[in-house]
Design a protein around this motif. Sequence first.
Motif, PDB file in Angstrom:
ATOM      1  N   VAL A 106     -11.382  38.440  16.843  1.00  0.00           N
ATOM      2  CA  VAL A 106     -12.212  37.296  16.473  1.00  0.00           C
ATOM      3  C   VAL A 106     -11.570  36.002  16.971  1.00  0.00           C
ATOM      4  O   VAL A 106     -12.261  35.125  17.511  1.00  0.00           O
ATOM      5  CB  VAL A 106     -12.436  37.244  14.943  1.00  0.00           C
ATOM      6  CG1 VAL A 106     -13.092  35.934  14.519  1.00  0.00           C
ATOM      7  CG2 VAL A 106     -13.274  38.436  14.483  1.00  0.00           C
ATOM      8  N   GLU A 107     -10.261  35.885  16.826  1.00  0.00           N
ATOM      9  CA  GLU A 107      -9.564  34.686  17.284  1.00  0.00           C
ATOM     10  C   GLU A 107      -9.676  34.533  18.799  1.00  0.00           C
ATOM     11  O   GLU A 107      -9.908  33.429  19.305  1.00  0.00           O
ATOM     12  CB  GLU A 107      -8.095  34.719  16.860  1.00  0.00           C
ATOM     13  CG  GLU A 107      -7.346  33.451  17.203  1.00  0.00           C
ATOM     14  CD  GLU A 107      -7.954  32.193  16.596  1.00  0.00           C
ATOM     15  OE1 GLU A 107      -7.894  31.141  17.263  1.00  0.00           O
ATOM     16  OE2 GLU A 107      -8.507  32.245  15.483  1.00  0.00           O
ATOM     17  N   GLU A 111     -11.495  31.476  20.775  1.00  0.00           N
ATOM     18  CA  GLU A 111     -10.825  30.719  21.839  1.00  0.00           C
ATOM     19  C   GLU A 111     -11.636  30.740  23.129  1.00  0.00           C
ATOM     20  O   GLU A 111     -11.756  29.721  23.814  1.00  0.00           O
ATOM     21  CB  GLU A 111      -9.431  31.305  22.115  1.00  0.00           C
ATOM     22  CG  GLU A 111      -8.429  31.064  21.017  1.00  0.00           C
ATOM     23  CD  GLU A 111      -7.143  31.860  21.205  1.00  0.00           C
ATOM     24  OE1 GLU A 111      -7.028  32.641  22.178  1.00  0.00           O
ATOM     25  OE2 GLU A 111      -6.244  31.699  20.355  1.00  0.00           O
ATOM     26  N   ARG A 112     -12.176  31.899  23.459  1.00  0.00           N
ATOM     27  CA  ARG A 112     -12.986  32.008  24.678  1.00  0.00           C
ATOM     28  C   ARG A 112     -14.236  31.129  24.580  1.00  0.00           C
ATOM     29  O   ARG A 112     -14.643  30.521  25.565  1.00  0.00           O
ATOM     30  CB  ARG A 112     -13.397  33.470  24.922  1.00  0.00           C
ATOM     31  CG  ARG A 112     -12.244  34.406  25.239  1.00  0.00           C
ATOM     32  CD  ARG A 112     -11.651  34.158  26.602  1.00  0.00           C
ATOM     33  NE  ARG A 112     -10.446  33.350  26.484  1.00  0.00           N
ATOM     34  CZ  ARG A 112      -9.880  32.663  27.470  1.00  0.00           C
ATOM     35  NH1 ARG A 112     -10.369  32.666  28.678  1.00  0.00           N
ATOM     36  NH2 ARG A 112      -8.803  31.961  27.281  1.00  0.00           N
ATOM     37  N   MET A 113     -14.846  31.077  23.394  1.00  0.00           N
ATOM     38  CA  MET A 113     -16.021  30.218  23.236  1.00  0.00           C
ATOM     39  C   MET A 113     -15.631  28.753  23.414  1.00  0.00           C
ATOM     40  O   MET A 113     -16.349  27.994  24.061  1.00  0.00           O
ATOM     41  CB  MET A 113     -16.690  30.464  21.880  1.00  0.00           C
ATOM     42  CG  MET A 113     -17.441  31.779  21.828  1.00  0.00           C
ATOM     43  SD  MET A 113     -18.520  31.947  20.380  1.00  0.00           S
ATOM     44  CE  MET A 113     -17.316  32.341  19.106  1.00  0.00           C
ATOM     45  N   ASP A 114     -14.494  28.372  22.861  1.00  0.00           N
ATOM     46  CA  ASP A 114     -14.015  26.991  23.031  1.00  0.00           C
ATOM     47  C   ASP A 114     -13.769  26.685  24.499  1.00  0.00           C
ATOM     48  O   ASP A 114     -14.225  25.661  25.016  1.00  0.00           O
ATOM     49  CB  ASP A 114     -12.723  26.763  22.235  1.00  0.00           C
ATOM     50  CG  ASP A 114     -12.949  26.689  20.737  1.00  0.00           C
ATOM     51  OD1 ASP A 114     -14.093  26.459  20.302  1.00  0.00           O
ATOM     52  OD2 ASP A 114     -11.966  26.869  19.991  1.00  0.00           O
ATOM     53  N   ILE A 115     -13.039  27.553  25.169  1.00  0.00           N
ATOM     54  CA  ILE A 115     -12.684  27.350  26.573  1.00  0.00           C
ATOM     55  C   ILE A 115     -13.922  27.279  27.467  1.00  0.00           C
ATOM     56  O   ILE A 115     -13.959  26.533  28.440  1.00  0.00           O
ATOM     57  CB  ILE A 115     -11.698  28.451  27.046  1.00  0.00           C
ATOM     58  CG1 ILE A 115     -10.334  28.190  26.423  1.00  0.00           C
ATOM     59  CG2 ILE A 115     -11.618  28.543  28.559  1.00  0.00           C
ATOM     60  CD1 ILE A 115      -9.342  29.324  26.566  1.00  0.00           C
ATOM     61  N   ASN A 116     -14.946  28.061  27.114  1.00  0.00           N
ATOM     62  CA  ASN A 116     -16.168  28.106  27.923  1.00  0.00           C
ATOM     63  C   ASN A 116     -17.219  27.088  27.485  1.00  0.00           C
ATOM     64  O   ASN A 116     -18.349  27.113  27.971  1.00  0.00           O
ATOM     65  CB  ASN A 116     -16.747  29.523  27.920  1.00  0.00           C
ATOM     66  CG  ASN A 116     -15.948  30.454  28.801  1.00  0.00           C
ATOM     67  OD1 ASN A 116     -16.027  30.375  30.016  1.00  0.00           O
ATOM     68  ND2 ASN A 116     -15.145  31.321  28.192  1.00  0.00           N
TER      69      ASN A 116
END
Length: 140
Positions: A106-107, A111-116
Motif C-alpha cells: 500500500v505504501e 508513493e507511485r501515485m504521488d510520483i505520477n
Amino acid sequence: MRVLVLAALAMLIVGCMAQPKPEANLFTRIGGLPMLARLSNQTLDIVSKDPRTARSFEGVKMVNLKQSLTNFLCIKTGGSCEYEGETMKNAHADAHITTAEFEIMVEVLRERMDINGVGTKEKNELLKILAPMKRDVVSG
C-alpha cells in the motif's frame, strides 16, 4: 403571452446552464488505463524485488500479474475492462501475506501515485476502495 413564453424559455436555459456537470468516474479522473497500468507495473516491480515482500512473488509470471492488477484496478475505479482473475481471497489463500507485507505494498502504491501526479482526492478514493480487501489478502 409571447413575453411570458420567452421569459419561461430564458429561465429554462439559465436553469440548465446552472446545473453542475456530473463528475467523471474515478477511472477517468485518475488517468484511465495508461495510468493504472503505470501504477500496477511500477508498484509490482518494486515490491517483487523488495526483500521484505519478494517471497510472495517467487514463481509468479509478472507480466500476467501486472495485466491482472491493471484490469482489477480498472474495474474497481469504474472502467470497462474485463477482470478474469480470482477473488482476492482465493488469489492470496496460499500466499500467507502478512499485515506488514500488505502495508508495504500500500505504501509503495501510495508513493507511485504521488510520483505520477495522481490527485489527492483520487488517491484517497482508490485507497478507500482497496482498504477492505486487506481482510481477504492478509492471512499470515
